[in-house]
Write a protein that holds these residues in place. Structure first.
Motif, PDB file in Angstrom:
ATOM      1  N   LEU A  70       0.805  -1.230   0.000  1.00 19.59           N
ATOM      2  CA  LEU A  70       0.000   0.000   0.000  1.00 19.59           C
ATOM      3  C   LEU A  70       0.831   1.269   0.000  1.00 19.59           C
ATOM      4  O   LEU A  70       0.634   2.155  -0.844  1.00 19.59           O
ATOM      5  N   TRP A  71       1.764   1.396   0.937  1.00 11.83           N
ATOM      6  CA  TRP A  71       2.471   2.669   1.116  1.00 11.83           C
ATOM      7  C   TRP A  71       3.412   2.954  -0.057  1.00 11.83           C
ATOM      8  O   TRP A  71       3.495   4.094  -0.524  1.00 11.83           O
ATOM      9  N   GLU A  72       4.061   1.913  -0.534  1.00 18.43           N
ATOM     10  CA  GLU A  72       4.945   2.075  -1.698  1.00 18.43           C
ATOM     11  C   GLU A  72       4.144   2.516  -2.926  1.00 18.43           C
ATOM     12  O   GLU A  72       4.567   3.385  -3.683  1.00 18.43           O
ATOM     13  N   ARG A  73       2.962   1.906  -3.094  1.00 15.59           N
ATOM     14  CA  ARG A  73       2.129   2.247  -4.251  1.00 15.59           C
ATOM     15  C   ARG A  73       1.614   3.681  -4.145  1.00 15.59           C
ATOM     16  O   ARG A  73       1.579   4.403  -5.151  1.00 15.59           O
ATOM     17  N   LEU A  74       1.231   4.104  -2.943  1.00 17.76           N
ATOM     18  CA  LEU A  74       0.762   5.482  -2.763  1.00 17.76           C
ATOM     19  C   LEU A  74       1.863   6.485  -3.130  1.00 17.76           C
ATOM     20  O   LEU A  74       1.593   7.485  -3.811  1.00 17.76           O
TER      21      LEU A  74
ATOM     22  N   PHE B  69      -0.719  -8.158  -1.321  1.00 17.61           N
ATOM     23  CA  PHE B  69      -0.789  -8.300   0.126  1.00 17.61           C
ATOM     24  C   PHE B  69      -0.911  -6.913   0.763  1.00 17.61           C
ATOM     25  O   PHE B  69      -0.208  -5.975   0.378  1.00 17.61           O
ATOM     26  N   ASN B  70      -1.833  -6.811   1.713  1.00 12.30           N
ATOM     27  CA  ASN B  70      -2.107  -5.555   2.415  1.00 12.30           C
ATOM     28  C   ASN B  70      -2.773  -5.889   3.750  1.00 12.30           C
ATOM     29  O   ASN B  70      -3.206  -7.032   3.961  1.00 12.30           O
ATOM     30  N   PRO B  71      -2.914  -4.919   4.630  1.00 11.86           N
ATOM     31  CA  PRO B  71      -3.718  -5.156   5.834  1.00 11.86           C
ATOM     32  C   PRO B  71      -5.162  -5.465   5.428  1.00 11.86           C
ATOM     33  O   PRO B  71      -5.731  -4.766   4.572  1.00 11.86           O
ATOM     34  N   ILE B  72      -5.748  -6.491   6.022  1.00 12.16           N
ATOM     35  CA  ILE B  72      -7.122  -6.844   5.645  1.00 12.16           C
ATOM     36  C   ILE B  72      -8.082  -5.700   5.958  1.00 12.16           C
ATOM     37  O   ILE B  72      -9.094  -5.528   5.272  1.00 12.16           O
ATOM     38  N   ALA B  73      -7.764  -4.891   6.975  1.00  9.54           N
ATOM     39  CA  ALA B  73      -8.623  -3.753   7.331  1.00  9.54           C
ATOM     40  C   ALA B  73      -8.717  -2.765   6.178  1.00  9.54           C
ATOM     41  O   ALA B  73      -9.763  -2.131   5.971  1.00  9.54           O
ATOM     42  N   TYR B  74      -7.637  -2.637   5.404  1.00 11.27           N
ATOM     43  CA  TYR B  74      -7.647  -1.730   4.257  1.00 11.27           C
ATOM     44  C   TYR B  74      -8.626  -2.226   3.190  1.00 11.27           C
ATOM     45  O   TYR B  74      -9.387  -1.445   2.609  1.00 11.27           O
ATOM     46  N   ASP B  75      -8.624  -3.530   2.924  1.00  6.96           N
ATOM     47  CA  ASP B  75      -9.500  -4.088   1.894  1.00  6.96           C
ATOM     48  C   ASP B  75     -10.965  -3.956   2.287  1.00  6.96           C
ATOM     49  O   ASP B  75     -11.824  -3.656   1.452  1.00  6.96           O
TER      50      ASP B  75
ATOM     51  N   ASN C 133      -8.345  -5.232  -3.151  1.00  8.43           N
ATOM     52  CA  ASN C 133      -8.066  -3.792  -3.259  1.00  8.43           C
ATOM     53  C   ASN C 133      -9.002  -3.015  -4.184  1.00  8.43           C
ATOM     54  O   ASN C 133      -8.814  -1.818  -4.379  1.00  8.43           O
ATOM     55  N   ASP C 134     -10.011  -3.681  -4.748  1.00  7.12           N
ATOM     56  CA  ASP C 134     -10.963  -2.975  -5.618  1.00  7.12           C
ATOM     57  C   ASP C 134     -12.317  -3.679  -5.561  1.00  7.12           C
ATOM     58  O   ASP C 134     -12.924  -3.961  -6.599  1.00  7.12           O
ATOM     59  N   LEU C 135     -12.785  -3.958  -4.347  1.00  7.41           N
ATOM     60  CA  LEU C 135     -14.004  -4.754  -4.202  1.00  7.41           C
ATOM     61  C   LEU C 135     -15.254  -3.884  -4.323  1.00  7.41           C
ATOM     62  O   LEU C 135     -15.981  -3.662  -3.366  1.00  7.41           O
TER      63      LEU C 135
END
Length: 253
Positions: A62-66, A139-145, A113-115
């Protein structure tokens, strides 16, 4: 995905593409997400998705992509967009969110990430849910998804104004709690109120990262895509929601 028995079966590959199983199902509508039974099916399927043992390093992307998207957005944006959308301030905001939201004991999973509703199909005879379109998955924190899914409830991409988000449609606490309770309980393990409360709160905080993610996507898409969609206005709404919700969700004034 197919190897893990998930999504459409991969039947074969050839030089210009691949052949996949036909899914006997229909794509969901925006209204379908609000049906309690359907939402429960989605929650259980999302839990399965997050637990997939996919190959490769299980690092948060997430953070790298942002940061990558922010750099690209600043390269593409006009001076007016830079000023109006406060792009110069976002590097500090991303750093702040990473610092505040990263916890050693948070659960990391394989996230879609795009649900949004257009990426969910249902077989109306069996109620089987299939999640499709994996191009943003990582892979990301599930809370983010989960946060992303909740934010998508404000959208209707098949209306006369598909770029307009209606945050009065954002799910209330009872609806979010029901989704998370079903999500956690779908594995058959006992779930405590404390676990539900924590994931509920974490998901709310991660909506902030989600607003920046799709805001940056909107800026970039507005400069590179030819699809008839007001990407810039979409980005403006996501950033507006970020600045509006940040003080409450991070306890800052």
């Amino acid at each position: 995905m197919s190897h893990h028995g998930y999504g459409p079966k991969l039947l074969g590959r050839f030089s210009d593409g691949r052949l996949e199983e036909f899914i006997h199902a229909r794509t969901l509508s925006a209204d379908d997400l609000r049906i309690a039974e359907t939402s429960g099916f989605i929650a259980a399927k999302l839990r399965e998705f997050h637990m997939l043992d996919m190959p490769g390093p299980k690092n948060i992307i997430l953070w790298e992509r942002l940061r990558t998207w922010l750099k690209e957005a600043k390269n593409l944006a006009s001076p007016i967009e830079m000023d109006e959308l406060r792009l110069e301030a976002l590097e500090g905001e991303i750093n702040l969110l990473e610092e505040r939201l990263t916890m050693d004991d948070q659960e990391i999973g394989f996230c879609h990430n795009d649900l949004q509703y257009g990426n969910i199909m249902i077989d109306e005879e069996t109620n089987a849910i299939t999640i499709i379109d994996y191009e943003y998955s990582s892979f990301n924190p599930i809370a983010y998804d989960i946060a992303n899914h909740f934010c998508e409830m404000a959208a209707n991409y098949h209306s006369d104004t598909p770029h307009v988000l209606d945050y009065t449609l954002y799910p209330g606490e009872e609806e979010r709690r029901r989704f998370i309770s079903t999500y956690l309980g779908s594995t058959g393990n006992a779930t405590s109120e404390k676990e539900v409360d924590r994931l509920l709160n974490d998901a709310e905080s991660y909506t902030l990262a989600n607003h920046i993610f799709w805001g940056l996507w909107g800026i970039i898409s507005g400069h590179v895509n030819k699809i008839e969609f007001d990407y810039t206005e979409y980005a403006r709404q996501r950033f507006k929601q970020y600045w509006l919700r940040k003080p409450l969700l991070l306890g800052l004034h």
